[in-house]
Design a protein around this motif. Structure first.
Motif, PDB file in Angstrom:
ATOM      1  N   LEU A 196       0.857  -1.178   0.000  1.00 36.59           N
ATOM      2  CA  LEU A 196       0.000   0.000   0.000  1.00 36.59           C
ATOM      3  C   LEU A 196       0.899   1.235   0.000  1.00 36.59           C
ATOM      4  O   LEU A 196       1.378   1.643   1.065  1.00 36.59           O
ATOM      5  CB  LEU A 196      -0.913   0.005   1.229  1.00 36.59           C
ATOM      6  N   PRO A 197       1.154   1.836  -1.162  1.00 32.57           N
ATOM      7  CA  PRO A 197       2.005   3.032  -1.209  1.00 32.57           C
ATOM      8  C   PRO A 197       1.453   4.127  -0.296  1.00 32.57           C
ATOM      9  O   PRO A 197       0.266   4.453  -0.361  1.00 32.57           O
ATOM     10  CB  PRO A 197       1.930   3.453  -2.678  1.00 32.57           C
ATOM     11  N   GLY A 198       2.306   4.657   0.578  1.00 34.80           N
ATOM     12  CA  GLY A 198       1.829   5.672   1.516  1.00 34.80           C
ATOM     13  C   GLY A 198       0.844   5.123   2.514  1.00 34.80           C
ATOM     14  O   GLY A 198       0.051   5.849   3.100  1.00 34.80           O
ATOM     15  N   ARG A 199       0.826   3.787   2.651  1.00 36.10           N
ATOM     16  CA  ARG A 199      -0.081   3.078   3.567  1.00 36.10           C
ATOM     17  C   ARG A 199      -1.557   3.249   3.226  1.00 36.10           C
ATOM     18  O   ARG A 199      -2.425   3.111   4.078  1.00 36.10           O
ATOM     19  CB  ARG A 199       0.180   3.505   5.016  1.00 36.10           C
ATOM     20  N   SER A 200      -1.845   3.546   1.972  1.00 32.76           N
ATOM     21  CA  SER A 200      -3.237   3.687   1.528  1.00 32.76           C
ATOM     22  C   SER A 200      -3.318   3.439   0.030  1.00 32.76           C
ATOM     23  O   SER A 200      -2.558   4.030  -0.730  1.00 32.76           O
ATOM     24  CB  SER A 200      -3.761   5.087   1.857  1.00 32.76           C
ATOM     25  N   ALA A 201      -4.205   2.538  -0.408  1.00 35.82           N
ATOM     26  CA  ALA A 201      -4.332   2.252  -1.839  1.00 35.82           C
ATOM     27  C   ALA A 201      -5.623   1.503  -2.120  1.00 35.82           C
ATOM     28  O   ALA A 201      -6.214   0.886  -1.225  1.00 35.82           O
ATOM     29  CB  ALA A 201      -3.140   1.422  -2.336  1.00 35.82           C
ATOM     30  N   LEU A 202      -6.061   1.574  -3.393  1.00 35.40           N
ATOM     31  CA  LEU A 202      -7.201   0.773  -3.830  1.00 35.40           C
ATOM     32  C   LEU A 202      -6.759  -0.681  -3.954  1.00 35.40           C
ATOM     33  O   LEU A 202      -5.654  -0.967  -4.428  1.00 35.40           O
ATOM     34  CB  LEU A 202      -7.715   1.264  -5.185  1.00 35.40           C
ATOM     35  N   LEU A 203      -7.607  -1.604  -3.547  1.00 32.23           N
ATOM     36  CA  LEU A 203      -7.278  -3.019  -3.660  1.00 32.23           C
ATOM     37  C   LEU A 203      -7.575  -3.524  -5.068  1.00 32.23           C
ATOM     38  O   LEU A 203      -8.634  -3.219  -5.620  1.00 32.23           O
ATOM     39  CB  LEU A 203      -8.080  -3.834  -2.639  1.00 32.23           C
ATOM     40  N   PRO A 204      -6.673  -4.303  -5.656  1.00 33.94           N
ATOM     41  CA  PRO A 204      -6.922  -4.880  -6.987  1.00 33.94           C
ATOM     42  C   PRO A 204      -7.791  -6.128  -6.838  1.00 33.94           C
ATOM     43  O   PRO A 204      -7.297  -7.216  -6.537  1.00 33.94           O
ATOM     44  CB  PRO A 204      -5.509  -5.228  -7.485  1.00 33.94           C
ATOM     45  N   LEU A 205      -9.081  -5.973  -7.015  1.00 37.06           N
ATOM     46  CA  LEU A 205     -10.012  -7.071  -6.775  1.00 37.06           C
ATOM     47  C   LEU A 205     -10.486  -7.685  -8.093  1.00 37.06           C
ATOM     48  O   LEU A 205     -10.711  -6.976  -9.070  1.00 37.06           O
ATOM     49  CB  LEU A 205     -11.223  -6.565  -5.981  1.00 37.06           C
ATOM     50  N   PRO A 206     -10.668  -9.002  -8.130  1.00 37.07           N
ATOM     51  CA  PRO A 206     -11.145  -9.649  -9.360  1.00 37.07           C
ATOM     52  C   PRO A 206     -12.614  -9.352  -9.618  1.00 37.07           C
ATOM     53  O   PRO A 206     -13.369  -9.023  -8.694  1.00 37.07           O
ATOM     54  CB  PRO A 206     -10.931 -11.139  -9.082  1.00 37.07           C
ATOM     55  N   THR A 207     -13.017  -9.470 -10.868  1.00 32.36           N
ATOM     56  CA  THR A 207     -14.426  -9.308 -11.224  1.00 32.36           C
ATOM     57  C   THR A 207     -15.264 -10.322 -10.461  1.00 32.36           C
ATOM     58  O   THR A 207     -14.888 -11.493 -10.354  1.00 32.36           O
ATOM     59  CB  THR A 207     -14.613  -9.519 -12.737  1.00 32.36           C
ATOM     60  N   LEU A 254     -12.560 -13.729  -2.431  1.00 34.48           N
ATOM     61  CA  LEU A 254     -13.477 -14.758  -2.920  1.00 34.48           C
ATOM     62  C   LEU A 254     -14.372 -14.148  -3.991  1.00 34.48           C
ATOM     63  O   LEU A 254     -14.951 -13.079  -3.788  1.00 34.48           O
ATOM     64  CB  LEU A 254     -14.320 -15.307  -1.773  1.00 34.48           C
ATOM     65  N   TYR A 255     -14.480 -14.820  -5.130  1.00 30.72           N
ATOM     66  CA  TYR A 255     -15.252 -14.248  -6.228  1.00 30.72           C
ATOM     67  C   TYR A 255     -15.992 -15.336  -6.995  1.00 30.72           C
ATOM     68  O   TYR A 255     -15.655 -16.513  -6.912  1.00 30.72           O
ATOM     69  CB  TYR A 255     -14.346 -13.445  -7.170  1.00 30.72           C
ATOM     70  N   GLY A 256     -16.989 -14.924  -7.731  1.00 37.06           N
ATOM     71  CA  GLY A 256     -17.795 -15.843  -8.526  1.00 37.06           C
ATOM     72  C   GLY A 256     -19.123 -15.210  -8.844  1.00 37.06           C
ATOM     73  O   GLY A 256     -19.339 -14.026  -8.602  1.00 37.06           O
ATOM     74  N   PRO A 257     -20.062 -15.988  -9.394  1.00 37.14           N
ATOM     75  CA  PRO A 257     -21.385 -15.428  -9.700  1.00 37.14           C
ATOM     76  C   PRO A 257     -22.151 -15.114  -8.420  1.00 37.14           C
ATOM     77  O   PRO A 257     -21.848 -15.656  -7.358  1.00 37.14           O
ATOM     78  CB  PRO A 257     -22.068 -16.553 -10.495  1.00 37.14           C
ATOM     79  N   GLY A 258     -23.123 -14.238  -8.545  1.00 39.27           N
ATOM     80  CA  GLY A 258     -23.924 -13.876  -7.382  1.00 39.27           C
ATOM     81  C   GLY A 258     -23.548 -12.515  -6.840  1.00 39.27           C
ATOM     82  O   GLY A 258     -22.846 -11.751  -7.494  1.00 39.27           O
ATOM     83  N   PRO A 259     -23.993 -12.182  -5.629  1.00 42.03           N
ATOM     84  CA  PRO A 259     -23.747 -10.851  -5.053  1.00 42.03           C
ATOM     85  C   PRO A 259     -22.256 -10.523  -4.990  1.00 42.03           C
ATOM     86  O   PRO A 259     -21.433 -11.386  -4.687  1.00 42.03           O
ATOM     87  CB  PRO A 259     -24.344 -10.968  -3.645  1.00 42.03           C
ATOM     88  N   THR A 260     -21.911  -9.286  -5.304  1.00 44.58           N
ATOM     89  CA  THR A 260     -20.515  -8.862  -5.320  1.00 44.58           C
ATOM     90  C   THR A 260     -20.325  -7.602  -4.487  1.00 44.58           C
ATOM     91  O   THR A 260     -21.287  -6.981  -4.035  1.00 44.58           O
ATOM     92  CB  THR A 260     -20.060  -8.571  -6.753  1.00 44.58           C
ATOM     93  N   ILE A 261     -19.054  -7.217  -4.335  1.00 44.84           N
ATOM     94  CA  ILE A 261     -18.729  -5.968  -3.639  1.00 44.84           C
ATOM     95  C   ILE A 261     -19.220  -4.772  -4.438  1.00 44.84           C
ATOM     96  O   ILE A 261     -19.556  -3.739  -3.885  1.00 44.84           O
ATOM     97  CB  ILE A 261     -17.204  -5.904  -3.390  1.00 44.84           C
ATOM     98  N   ASP A 262     -19.261  -4.905  -5.770  1.00 47.17           N
ATOM     99  CA  ASP A 262     -19.744  -3.810  -6.616  1.00 47.17           C
ATOM    100  C   ASP A 262     -21.149  -3.412  -6.197  1.00 47.17           C
ATOM    101  O   ASP A 262     -21.991  -4.266  -5.926  1.00 47.17           O
ATOM    102  CB  ASP A 262     -19.776  -4.225  -8.095  1.00 47.17           C
TER     103      ASP A 262
END
Length: 203
Positions: free
Chosen positions: A1-12, A46-54
């Motif tokens: 996490l550059p500067g101790r803060s960053a967006l997480l690279p999350l899979p679709t 954890l990823y797959g079909p169904g409800p997502t973080i989006d």
């Protein structure tokens, strides 16, 4: 996490995070997750079909069309005889429309030709005149055409990775890509919809 803060690279399709040692997690209205914590974080996504973080479709955002683009969008919609709100028909016809090499070409270089009028935008020029562009043009056009039809859509960027190396993959800068996400009301999920001609992976 550059500067101790960053967006997480999350899979679709990511729906859950585990084993994440972060001090603070924040999620914006589109589902992007910002982490604050130590310099390096290791976690399971954890990823797959169904409800997502989006987040689900937000009609005030995911149907917004800039007024200066509506004329060109309406011309294409009339040309293709698309019907508002018909998601299945729109996806099928738009995919065929942009993949037709007699109509559209993938091209990274954009010339500086003189606009036909003061109202011509880069997108309207792409849709109505040159019909040649790179992934950003195809993704933007697709998102706005769907929105103009009343179908929630979002613009996505990331990498389209196809080069394997043993049991792993090689990700190069040239794999950077843009595409469309379209809302599926039945499954309550965002689905990838890429209309850029497949030729782009060979350039």
């Amino acid at each position: 996490l550059p500067g101790r803060s960053a967006l997480l690279p999350l899979p679709t399709g990511c729906g859950r995070l585990e084993n994440l040692s972060a001090w603070l997690l924040q999620k914006n209205t589109l589902g992007a997750v910002l982490a604050q914590g130590p310099g390096v974080v290791v976690f399971d996504a954890l990823y797959g079909p169904g409800p997502t973080i989006d987040s689900p479709a937000d009609l005030s955002l995911d149907l917004h069309v800039p007024p200066k683009e509506t004329n060109a969008l309406d011309q294409v919609i009339a040309e293709l005889q698309l019907k508002p709100q018909n998601r299945k028909q729109a996806l099928q016809i738009l995919s065929g429309f942009f993949q037709d090499t007699n109509k559209f070409r993938y091209r990274t270089w954009q010339g500086f030709g003189k606009p036909l009028s003061t109202n011509e935008t880069p997108l309207s020029r792409f849709l109505l005149r040159t019909r040649a562009g790179h992934c950003e043009y195809f993704a933007t056009a697709t998102v706005l055409l769907l929105r103009q039809l009343g179908i929630p859509a979002r613009y996505a960027v990331g990498y389209a990775v196809t080069e394997s190396s043993g049991q792993k993959y090689v990700v190069r800068q040239r794999d950077a890509h843009a595409w469309c996400l379209v809302w599926n009301e039945n499954s309550r999920t965002w689905q990838d919809f890429d209309t850029t001609p497949a030729l782009w992976t060979k350039t």
